[in-house]
Design a protein around this motif. Structure first.
Motif, PDB file in Angstrom:
ATOM      1  N   HIS A 172     -35.190   4.415 -55.259  1.00 31.88           N
ATOM      2  CA  HIS A 172     -37.055   4.797 -55.474  1.00 31.88           C
ATOM      3  C   HIS A 172     -36.954   6.243 -54.246  1.00 31.88           C
ATOM      4  O   HIS A 172     -36.761   5.282 -52.862  1.00 31.88           O
ATOM      5  CB  HIS A 172     -37.461   3.983 -55.237  1.00 31.88           C
ATOM      6  N   PRO A 173     -37.764   7.190 -53.784  1.00 34.64           N
ATOM      7  CA  PRO A 173     -38.279   8.091 -53.294  1.00 34.64           C
ATOM      8  C   PRO A 173     -39.127   7.042 -52.169  1.00 34.64           C
ATOM      9  O   PRO A 173     -39.676   7.025 -51.536  1.00 34.64           O
ATOM     10  CB  PRO A 173     -39.019   8.924 -53.679  1.00 34.64           C
ATOM     11  N   THR A 183     -35.469  15.225 -45.350  1.00 36.69           N
ATOM     12  CA  THR A 183     -33.996  15.711 -44.600  1.00 36.69           C
ATOM     13  C   THR A 183     -34.648  16.446 -43.559  1.00 36.69           C
ATOM     14  O   THR A 183     -35.377  17.121 -43.256  1.00 36.69           O
ATOM     15  CB  THR A 183     -32.918  15.666 -45.630  1.00 36.69           C
ATOM     16  N   HIS A 184     -33.949  16.453 -42.658  1.00 38.74           N
ATOM     17  CA  HIS A 184     -33.362  16.859 -41.135  1.00 38.74           C
ATOM     18  C   HIS A 184     -33.319  18.344 -41.519  1.00 38.74           C
ATOM     19  O   HIS A 184     -32.292  18.808 -41.395  1.00 38.74           O
ATOM     20  CB  HIS A 184     -33.327  16.522 -40.440  1.00 38.74           C
ATOM     21  N   LEU A 199     -44.547  10.722 -41.649  1.00 40.34           N
ATOM     22  CA  LEU A 199     -42.827  11.044 -41.862  1.00 40.34           C
ATOM     23  C   LEU A 199     -43.080  12.473 -42.728  1.00 40.34           C
ATOM     24  O   LEU A 199     -43.890  12.696 -43.633  1.00 40.34           O
ATOM     25  CB  LEU A 199     -42.111  10.036 -43.247  1.00 40.34           C
ATOM     26  N   ASP A 200     -41.912  13.241 -41.843  1.00 41.76           N
ATOM     27  CA  ASP A 200     -41.893  14.504 -42.465  1.00 41.76           C
ATOM     28  C   ASP A 200     -41.232  14.658 -43.825  1.00 41.76           C
ATOM     29  O   ASP A 200     -40.032  14.519 -43.024  1.00 41.76           O
ATOM     30  CB  ASP A 200     -41.915  15.682 -41.159  1.00 41.76           C
ATOM     31  N   GLY A 201     -41.295  14.365 -44.689  1.00 44.31           N
ATOM     32  CA  GLY A 201     -40.612  14.273 -45.827  1.00 44.31           C
ATOM     33  C   GLY A 201     -40.870  15.425 -46.958  1.00 44.31           C
ATOM     34  O   GLY A 201     -40.379  14.985 -48.249  1.00 44.31           O
ATOM     35  N   ALA A 202     -41.177  16.539 -46.500  1.00 46.35           N
ATOM     36  CA  ALA A 202     -40.667  17.859 -47.199  1.00 46.35           C
ATOM     37  C   ALA A 202     -40.144  17.450 -47.860  1.00 46.35           C
ATOM     38  O   ALA A 202     -39.922  18.184 -48.956  1.00 46.35           O
ATOM     39  CB  ALA A 202     -40.394  19.330 -46.518  1.00 46.35           C
ATOM     40  N   ARG A 203     -38.208  17.341 -48.115  1.00 46.72           N
ATOM     41  CA  ARG A 203     -37.315  17.354 -48.799  1.00 46.72           C
ATOM     42  C   ARG A 203     -37.130  15.569 -49.014  1.00 46.72           C
ATOM     43  O   ARG A 203     -36.233  15.464 -49.257  1.00 46.72           O
ATOM     44  CB  ARG A 203     -36.114  18.001 -48.336  1.00 46.72           C
ATOM     45  N   ILE A 204     -38.173  15.125 -48.680  1.00 43.92           N
ATOM     46  CA  ILE A 204     -37.767  13.929 -48.932  1.00 43.92           C
ATOM     47  C   ILE A 204     -36.879  13.159 -51.059  1.00 43.92           C
ATOM     48  O   ILE A 204     -35.983  12.090 -50.917  1.00 43.92           O
ATOM     49  CB  ILE A 204     -38.654  12.755 -49.065  1.00 43.92           C
ATOM     50  N   TRP A 205     -37.489  13.710 -51.280  1.00 43.60           N
ATOM     51  CA  TRP A 205     -36.225  14.281 -52.975  1.00 43.60           C
ATOM     52  C   TRP A 205     -35.186  13.692 -53.202  1.00 43.60           C
ATOM     53  O   TRP A 205     -34.133  13.630 -53.643  1.00 43.60           O
ATOM     54  CB  TRP A 205     -37.458  15.001 -54.105  1.00 43.60           C
TER      55      TRP A 205
END
Length: 347
Positions: A190-191, A145-146, A175-181
């Motif tokens: 699914h992630p 998320t952003h 992808l900066d997916g720090a909070r992709i979960w």
């Protein structure tokens, strides 16, 4: 007068390891990850890569290092990096995109929603229209998320459209997916549906999932081979890292509980709205309340035992496992006690 026990909404990085995670850490099988590889860490790296639909993964101490490792591998001096305005890699990583990776930040207008540029914007920004001494568009970095947009979620379709536009323009994608979960839980998917199309992705285990430290950056086998060298160059080679890897494996079992954090954020947002506050749309675990003076408002909240962070034009509240529903309700009761002038509500 007895001081109020603080309720801390500053960040989901405050999520602490529980007894089960601490036990897994204490009993982890370990090895020297720099010399021979650490078996527990290797298991974590392979698991995360598989979940995200990539060939391989590399554990790093922090999400900022994970992003930086990817940027260094992808960029050459004189390259520009396209990313949504207020992206974490631009505003919250001490300028390493330019300082260490050699890339020039090119913020993109978020014309397709909070934290999200349109495919047309990416295409226009990626066009190489200068002489040989002009900047070379090289990399698109998306954030999901952003964070600065209040935990805004990028859908799989929107992500795919932007990646396709970037690829057509000859760009590499990260992808900066720090909070992709959080994004995956919000969307009910699914992630891997949000990560597999990117050339590389960084995901964090030390925010809402509760690991005390660690992120994983994923991509091709060739990318990870080079990324391991860069990690060592940055001082990120860890010896008996399985102690930390074990925490990451337990953290992956906690993804579904993020829905509870999202619910608590929605209760908080509704309560603040009922009390006359301006609240930006909430999708995950971040609540942004635009105010006239964020610093003064944060200080007023601190005086009644509520800890938040002041952003550019808002106050940020983040829910996580350390904030219960009772804590949210208690915080709303305390907010009620503030005078309108102390709240500094935005008009």
């Amino acid at each position: 007068m007895t001081a109020l026990a603080p309720i801390d909404f500053r960040s989901d990085t405050l999520t602490a390891p529980d007894d089960a995670m601490r036990h897994a850490m204490a009993s982890a099988q370990v090895g020297d990850d720099v010399l021979d590889g650490d078996p527990t860490l290797q298991s974590l790296e392979a698991t995360v890569a598989d979940v995200l639909g990539h060939e391989a993964g590399l554990w790093v101490p922090s999400g900022s290092m994970g992003n930086l490792v990817a940027l260094i591998v992808h960029l050459r001096p004189g390259d520009s990096v396209l990313a949504p305005a207020e992206a974490h890699i631009f505003d919250n990583e001490v300028g390493t995109v330019s300082w260490l990776a050699g890339g020039f930040p090119k913020p993109l207008e978020c014309d397709h929603g909070p934290g999200m540029p349109s495919a047309a914007t990416v295409t226009a920004a990626a066009a190489a229209t200068g002489p040989y001494f002009a900047l070379r568009p090289r990399l698109l970095c998306l954030e999901n998320t952003h964070a600065a947009a209040g935990g805004a979620v990028v859908t799989a379709d929107d992500s795919s459209a932007v990646v396709s536009a970037a690829r057509s323009a000859g760009l590499t994608t990260h992808l900066d997916g720090a909070r992709i979960w959080n994004a995956a839980v919000h969307l009910g998917i699914h992630p891997g549906e949000l990560a597999s199309e990117f050339d590389t992705v960084q995901v964090c285990l030390s925010k809402g999932l509760g690991a005390p430290v660690g992120s994983v950056v994923c991509g091709s086998e060739a990318f990870v081979t080079e990324a391991r060298r860069v990690r060592k160059m940055l001082g990120g080679g860890i010896r008996q890292a399985g102690i930390l890897g074990a925490a990451g494996l337990v953290a992956l079992e906690r993804i579904d509980r993020l829905a509870l954090d999202h619910h608590h954020a929605s209760v908080l947002a509704e309560g603040l709205l009922d009390r006359g506050w301006t609240v930006s749309p909430v999708t995950t675990n971040i609540v942004m309340t635009p105010v006239d003076n964020p610093v003064e408002t944060a200080e007023s909240l601190s005086a009644v035992g509520i800890r938040v962070l002041a952003a550019r034009s808002a106050v940020r509240w983040v829910t996580y496992s350390g904030v219960s529903l009772d804590d949210v309700r208690c915080a709303l009761d305390r907010v009620t006690e503030l005078t309108p002038s102390a709240e500094q509500r935005a008009s």
